[in-house]
Design a protein around this motif. Structure first.
Motif, short mmCIF file in Angstrom:
data_model
loop_
_atom_site.label_atom_id
_atom_site.label_comp_id
_atom_site.label_asym_id
_atom_site.label_seq_id
_atom_site.Cartn_x
_atom_site.Cartn_y
_atom_site.Cartn_z
N VAL A 8 0.86 -1.18 0.00
CA VAL A 8 0.00 0.00 0.00
C VAL A 8 0.90 1.23 0.00
CG1 VAL A 8 -0.39 0.55 2.46
CG2 VAL A 8 -2.28 0.62 0.88
N GLU A 9 0.52 2.26 -0.76
CA GLU A 9 1.38 3.42 -0.89
C GLU A 9 1.36 4.23 0.41
OE1 GLU A 9 -1.09 2.57 -3.03
OE2 GLU A 9 0.19 1.80 -4.63
N PRO A 10 2.53 4.72 0.88
CA PRO A 10 2.55 5.56 2.08
C PRO A 10 1.60 6.76 1.87
CG PRO A 10 4.79 5.00 1.39
CD PRO A 10 3.87 4.51 0.30
N GLY A 11 0.90 7.12 2.93
CA GLY A 11 -0.03 8.25 2.84
C GLY A 11 -1.45 7.85 2.44
N THR A 12 -1.63 6.60 2.04
CA THR A 12 -2.97 6.12 1.71
C THR A 12 -3.88 6.26 2.94
OG1 THR A 12 -2.06 4.50 0.17
CG2 THR A 12 -4.29 4.08 0.97
N VAL A 13 -5.04 6.86 2.74
CA VAL A 13 -5.98 7.05 3.85
C VAL A 13 -6.98 5.90 3.85
CG1 VAL A 13 -7.70 8.58 4.88
CG2 VAL A 13 -5.70 9.56 3.69
N VAL A 14 -6.97 5.12 4.92
CA VAL A 14 -7.79 3.90 4.98
C VAL A 14 -8.68 3.91 6.21
CG1 VAL A 14 -7.75 1.38 4.88
CG2 VAL A 14 -5.78 2.65 4.05
N ILE A 15 -9.96 3.66 6.02
CA ILE A 15 -10.87 3.41 7.14
C ILE A 15 -10.95 1.90 7.32
CG2 ILE A 15 -13.27 3.51 7.92
CD1 ILE A 15 -13.59 6.11 6.28
N VAL A 16 -10.73 1.45 8.55
CA VAL A 16 -10.87 0.02 8.87
C VAL A 16 -11.96 -0.11 9.93
CG1 VAL A 16 -9.74 -2.07 9.75
CG2 VAL A 16 -8.41 -0.40 8.42
N SER A 236 -4.24 -1.16 -2.58
CA SER A 236 -3.17 -0.42 -3.26
C SER A 236 -3.57 -0.05 -4.69
CB SER A 236 -1.89 -1.27 -3.31
OG SER A 236 -2.04 -2.29 -4.28
N ARG A 237 -2.85 0.89 -5.26
CA ARG A 237 -3.11 1.29 -6.66
C ARG A 237 -2.89 0.13 -7.61
NH1 ARG A 237 -4.11 6.56 -7.97
NH2 ARG A 237 -4.14 7.83 -6.11
N GLY A 238 -1.90 -0.71 -7.28
CA GLY A 238 -1.51 -1.79 -8.18
C GLY A 238 -2.60 -2.83 -8.45
#
Ligand code: NAD
Length: 256
Positions: A8-16, A236-238
Motif C-alpha cells: 500500500v502506498e505511504p499516505g494512503t488514507v484507509v478506514i478500517v 493499493s493502486r496496483g
C-alpha cells in the motif's frame, strides 16, 4: 505483529471498521506500518490500539462508529475528510462474530438475532460503501475491501444467519463493483478461513480449531497476519484492474 507488507502506498488514507481488536487490529497495524493513515471505526474501545500505534510513530486515529447506523457513517466519513482530506480505501471488517455465541440450528435462530446479524454484517457493509462513495467518486479513485468468510463456500452448519450475511457481502461486492468501476473505484471481497483470534476460541472448541489447521494444504493454524498481504494489495493502486472478486485466504481448503 506481522512483518510490514510493502504494497500500500505511504499516505494512503484507509478506514478500517472493527479495527479495535482481532483481525481488524492486525490489519490496522500492518497498513499503518506501511505508512497508511488509518482511521479505526468500531463500537468497541479502539483507544489501546491507537495509543500503541501512536507510540510506534504511526498515523492511526479512531472514530467511535456503529456500522449499522447510517448517521454514524456520515460522521465517520466527515471526520476522516477533516483529518486527512481524502478516503482512499475502506476495509469493511466489522461484524457480529464473537457476539454470535454458541452455534445454533437454523430452526432455532430467533428473528431478532437474524436481524441483528444482518443489520451489522450486511447492512453495515452496504452503508459503508454508500457513505464513502461520494468522496471516492470525486477523487476518481477508491479501493473497497469487504471481509466475507470461507463459511459461505464451505456451507458451515449451525451458523445460517452468519453465513447468509457473509454470502450477501460477496453478492454486494459484485453488484457494487459493476456500478463504480467507471469512477475508478474497485470493490473486492476476502473470505478468510478459520483465524485463530480470541473470537474463534470463544466460539469453537480447541480441537475443532486444531482439526481445521490439519485440513489445510498449508497445514498450520491461521493467524490474523495471514490476511494482511491480500488486504494491503487490494487497498493499493496496483490492484486497480481487479474488481468484483472474492479472494479466499484459508491456507488451501476451498478452491473457487
Ligand atoms: N476469526 C475468524 O475465524 C474469521 C473467519 C472468517 C471471517 N471473519 C471475519 O473477519 C472479521 C473480523 O473477525 P474477528 O475474528 O476479528 O472478530 P471479532 O468479533 O473479534 O471482531 C469484530 C470487531 O468488529 C467490531 N464490531 C462489532 N459490531 C460492530 C458494529 N456494529 N460497528 C462497529 N464495529 C463493530 C467489534 O467491536 C470487534 O472489534 C469479521 O468480519 C469476521 O466475520 C473472521
Amino acid at each position: 505483529m506481522s512483518a510490514p507488507v510493502n504494497t500500500v502506498e505511504p499516505g494512503t488514507v484507509v478506514i478500517v471498521t472493527g479495527g479495535a481488536r482481532g483481525i481488524g487490529a492486525e490489519l490496522c497495524r500492518s497498513l499503518a506500518a506501511q505508512g497508511a493513515a488509518v482511521v479505526v471505526a468500531d463500537v468497541g474501545d479502539a483507544a489501546p490500539l491507537v495509543a500503541e500505534q501512536i507510540e510506534a510513530g504511526h498515523t492511526v486515529s479512531s472514530v467511535p462508529t456503529d456500522v449499522g447506523d447510517e448517521a454514524a457513517w456520515a460522521r465517520l466519513v466527515a471526520t476522516t475528510l477533516d483529518r486527512h482530506d481524502r478516503v482512499d480505501a475502506l476495509v469493511n471488517n466489522a461484524a457480529v462474530y464473537q457476539g454470535l455465541g454458541a452455534k445454533t440450528p437454523f430452526t432455532e435462530i430467533s428473528v431478532a438475532e437474524w436481524d441483528r446479524v444482518m443489520g451489522v454484517n450486511t447492512r453495515g457493509v452496504w452503508l459503508g460503501m454508500r457513505a464513502v462513495h461520494p468522496a471516492m467518486q470525486e477523487q476518481g479513485y477508491g479501493r473497497i475491501v469487504n471481509i466475507a468468510s470461507s463459511t459461505v463456500h464451505m456451507g458451515v452448519p449451525y451458523f445460517a444467519h452468519y453465513t447468509a450475511s457473509k454470502g450477501a457481502v460477496i453478492a454486494l461486492t459484485r453488484s457494487v463493483a459493476r456500478e463504480v468501476g467507471r469512477d475508478g473505484i474497485t470493490v473486492n471481497a476476502i473470505s478468510p478461513g478459520l483465524v485463530e483470534t480470541e473470537a474463534t476460541f470463544a466460539l469453537n472448541d480447541p480441537s475443532y480449531v486444531a482439526t481445521a489447521a490439519q485440513g489445510r494444504a498449508v497445514a498450520r493454524g491461521m493467524v490474523p497476519g495471514d490476511l494482511c498481504p491480500a488486504v494491503s494489495f487490494l487497498c493499493s493502486r496496483g490492484s486497480g484492474f481487479i474488481t468484483g472478486q472474492t479472494v479466499v485466504v484459508d491456507g488451501g481448503v476451498t478452491f473457487l
